[in-house]
Design a protein around this motif. Structure first.
Motif, PDB file in Angstrom:
ATOM      1  N   PHE A 185      52.347  82.177  51.275  1.00 39.25           N
ATOM      2  CA  PHE A 185      50.954  82.510  51.626  1.00 39.25           C
ATOM      3  C   PHE A 185      50.803  83.936  52.142  1.00 39.25           C
ATOM      4  N   GLU A 186      51.560  84.845  51.530  1.00 44.22           N
ATOM      5  CA  GLU A 186      51.487  86.240  51.963  1.00 44.22           C
ATOM      6  C   GLU A 186      50.066  86.771  51.882  1.00 44.22           C
ATOM      7  N   HIS A 187      49.640  87.493  52.876  1.00 45.83           N
ATOM      8  CA  HIS A 187      48.313  88.127  52.974  1.00 45.83           C
ATOM      9  C   HIS A 187      47.191  87.151  53.278  1.00 45.83           C
ATOM     10  N   CYS A 188      47.463  85.830  53.261  1.00 48.75           N
ATOM     11  CA  CYS A 188      46.286  84.960  53.455  1.00 48.75           C
ATOM     12  C   CYS A 188      46.401  84.016  54.637  1.00 48.75           C
ATOM     13  N   LEU A 189      45.268  83.879  55.287  1.00 46.86           N
ATOM     14  CA  LEU A 189      45.129  82.932  56.380  1.00 46.86           C
ATOM     15  C   LEU A 189      43.833  82.169  56.189  1.00 46.86           C
ATOM     16  N   VAL A 190      43.872  80.872  56.511  1.00 45.22           N
ATOM     17  CA  VAL A 190      42.643  80.083  56.467  1.00 45.22           C
ATOM     18  C   VAL A 190      42.311  79.612  57.881  1.00 45.22           C
ATOM     19  N   PHE A 191      41.026  79.450  58.130  1.00 41.73           N
ATOM     20  CA  PHE A 191      40.529  79.035  59.450  1.00 41.73           C
ATOM     21  C   PHE A 191      39.771  77.720  59.267  1.00 41.73           C
ATOM     22  N   HIS A 192      40.241  76.679  59.949  1.00 43.74           N
ATOM     23  CA  HIS A 192      39.594  75.364  59.861  1.00 43.74           C
ATOM     24  C   HIS A 192      39.231  74.869  61.251  1.00 43.74           C
ATOM     25  N   SER A 193      38.228  74.000  61.282  1.00 43.56           N
ATOM     26  CA  SER A 193      37.662  73.601  62.574  1.00 43.56           C
ATOM     27  C   SER A 193      37.285  72.122  62.571  1.00 43.56           C
ATOM     28  N   LEU A 194      37.338  71.516  63.740  1.00 39.17           N
ATOM     29  CA  LEU A 194      36.835  70.138  63.870  1.00 39.17           C
ATOM     30  C   LEU A 194      35.346  70.106  64.206  1.00 39.17           C
ATOM     31  N   SER A 195      34.772  71.272  64.492  1.00 41.05           N
ATOM     32  CA  SER A 195      33.384  71.284  64.975  1.00 41.05           C
ATOM     33  C   SER A 195      32.425  70.641  63.986  1.00 41.05           C
ATOM     34  N   LYS A 196      32.490  71.076  62.726  1.00 37.59           N
ATOM     35  CA  LYS A 196      31.544  70.564  61.717  1.00 37.59           C
ATOM     36  C   LYS A 196      32.112  69.308  61.069  1.00 37.59           C
ATOM     37  N   ARG A 197      33.418  69.341  60.745  1.00 39.05           N
ATOM     38  CA  ARG A 197      34.039  68.212  60.054  1.00 39.05           C
ATOM     39  C   ARG A 197      33.910  66.924  60.859  1.00 39.05           C
ATOM     40  N   SER A 198      34.150  67.017  62.164  1.00 39.37           N
ATOM     41  CA  SER A 198      34.223  65.812  62.982  1.00 39.37           C
ATOM     42  C   SER A 198      33.130  65.757  64.046  1.00 39.37           C
ATOM     43  N   ASN A 199      32.109  66.571  63.888  1.00 39.27           N
ATOM     44  CA  ASN A 199      30.998  66.582  64.860  1.00 39.27           C
ATOM     45  C   ASN A 199      31.512  66.732  66.287  1.00 39.27           C
ATOM     46  N   ALA A 200      32.384  67.702  66.475  1.00 42.09           N
ATOM     47  CA  ALA A 200      32.976  67.881  67.803  1.00 42.09           C
ATOM     48  C   ALA A 200      32.954  69.356  68.211  1.00 42.09           C
ATOM     49  N   PRO A 201      31.760  69.987  68.197  1.00 44.67           N
ATOM     50  CA  PRO A 201      31.739  71.419  68.521  1.00 44.67           C
ATOM     51  C   PRO A 201      32.159  71.717  69.958  1.00 44.67           C
ATOM     52  N   GLY A 202      32.000  70.704  70.847  1.00 47.41           N
ATOM     53  CA  GLY A 202      32.372  70.936  72.243  1.00 47.41           C
ATOM     54  C   GLY A 202      33.855  70.754  72.510  1.00 47.41           C
ATOM     55  N   LEU A 203      34.564  70.208  71.542  1.00 44.35           N
ATOM     56  CA  LEU A 203      36.007  70.002  71.734  1.00 44.35           C
ATOM     57  C   LEU A 203      36.733  71.345  71.728  1.00 44.35           C
TER      58      LEU A 203
END
Ligand SMILES: Cc1ncc(COP(=O)(O)O)c(C=O)c1O
Length: 398
Positions: free
Chosen positions: A235-253
């Motif tokens: 995965f040279e040069h690449c990074l991905v950013f994932h979140s539970l905020s939208k996927r799991s309705n947990a923006p406060g986590l």
């Protein structure tokens, strides 16, 4: 003070508050907020239960890399979701948990930008404003790539001349995009990865809406998926950013992760040990529970799908609006200027949307957010439909 702070624009919601100042909304109808992208479906109970079950963890300092169980859970999730071999993601080298992607999208730029060489950071336009703030505070220049109807609401990468790619140190992608909901496919990723290889820039792919897609048979492509298929297995040069905020309705986590290039993550971990952002142990255990479960995510998608359908059905005869492939925003064209549309809709119907031009900048002679508004379908179905009916009435009155 850091003089770069003067370059920051106020946040879109502050601009909106100013726009609404002094405007008196009709009082016989309750206020409906469609302007903020804060998920409002309930957080699944089992996430809170896992949090409570591990409250004892508050007695310990958590380490920056996160607990092994969280990293291995995330590695398995990535492999399942993006059809990678089960060993493709090494939890020791390819993953770092973060306190939501907002801080990571910001702090990552502070870590990787070399401000001594007139750096350029390219990003979509319209865009999530953190990309711009992160760029400016890292001492780089932002370059805005217009995403318009003509380009399928995706950044116009073809319009970037070689001399700009040569100055680019970091490219932010947002797929599915906020606010347009457009999705980059494997071919677009592949072209960008080839450019990243040639010119040596980093791709930060913000995929925090990747789990909210309309067609169950067509989940959005991920950047690591494309890289792996091209033989870029580290995965040279690449990074991905994932979140539970939208996927799991947990923006406060405040829980997400960054995954990809092991060399970049090693340096980013060093940065983060000073930056001091770690997830508390209860949050990490709640995150393990969330990443292991897909049932609640399917239900989440079904709710957004219903809302998209119902709101689109109410609006499409009066507004130029399409259901996007992913995300939870509508991005209609407005029959008036977006600022005037927003102000009058608030005054006449007590519904607040976000002007598109607050989410974009002038670039190449246009502002791609102008004459658009962003509507976040985060409220319950009935409230979204009620808002749509009021918007319809408003547009018909023009
Ligand atoms: C495009 C985009 N990226 C990242 C984020 C940050 O999400 P979080 O910090 O909750 O993971 C948001 C939040 O609205 C967003 O819209």
């Amino acid at each position: 003070m850091n003089p770069l702070l003067n370059k920051l624009q106020s946040y879109p919601f502050e601009k909106l508050a100013q726009l609404k100042q002094g405007v008196i909304a009709r009082q016989d109808k309750s206020h409906i907020a469609l302007f903020i992208g804060e998920p409002r479906h309930p957080t699944p109970g089992f996430i809170g239960e896992a949090l409570i079950a591990h409250l004892g963890g508050l007695a310990c300092y958590p380490v920056s890399r996160g607990i092994p169980e969280l990293r291995s859970t995330i590695a398995s999730w990535l492999a399942r979701r993006f059809a990678l071999p089960s060993t493709a993601i090494d939890p020791e080298r390819h993953i770092l948990p973060v306190n939501g992607t907002r801080e990571a999208l910001f702090s990552f730029a502070q870590c990787v930008i070399d401000a001594t060489t007139k750096p350029l950071v390219l990003m979509p336009n319209p865009f999530y404003q953190i990309y711009e703030g992160a760029t400016l505070l890292a001492g780089a220049e932002p370059g805005f790539l217009n995403a318009t109807r003509e380009t399928g609401y995706l950044p116009d990468f073809a319009a970037v001349p070689e001399r700009l790619w040569a100055r680019c140190q970091l490219l932010y992608l947002c797929s599915p995009a906020n606010p347009t909901g457009a999705v980059l496919d494997a071919a677009a990723h592949a072209r960008l990865l080839t450019l990243a290889d040639r010119f040596g820039f980093i791709i930060a792919s913000d995929e925090c809406y990747s789990e909210l897609y309309v067609d169950e048979s067509a989940p959005p492509q991920g950047l690591l998926q494309t890289a792996y298929a091209m033989g870029n297995t580290d995965f040279e040069h690449c990074l991905v950013f994932h979140s539970l905020s939208k996927r799991s309705n947990a923006p406060g986590l405040r829980s997400g992760f960054v995954a990809g290039d092991a060399r970049l993550l090693k340096n980013y971990l060093l940065y983060r040990t000073y930056h001091g952002c770690t997830l508390s142990l209860p949050v990490q255990h709640a995150s393990v529970a969330a990443w292991r479960d897909e049932t609640h995510v399917e239900a989440n998608r079904a709710s957004y799908r219903h809302k998209f359908k119902a709101v689109h059905a109410a609006l499409h005869s009066v507004l130029d609006v399409e259901i996007p492939p992913a995300g939870f925003y509508l991005w209609p064209h407005t029959p008036l200027g977006d600022i005037e549309f927003t102000r009058r809709l608030y005054a006449e119907q007590n519904v607040t949307v976000l002007p598109g031009s607050f989410l974009s900048r002038d670039s190449a002679g246009i502002n791609p957010g102008r004459n658009h508004v962003r509507m976040a379908l985060v409220a319950p179905l009935e409230e979204c439909v009620e808002a749509a009916e009021r918007i319809k009435e408003f547009v018909q009155s023009l």
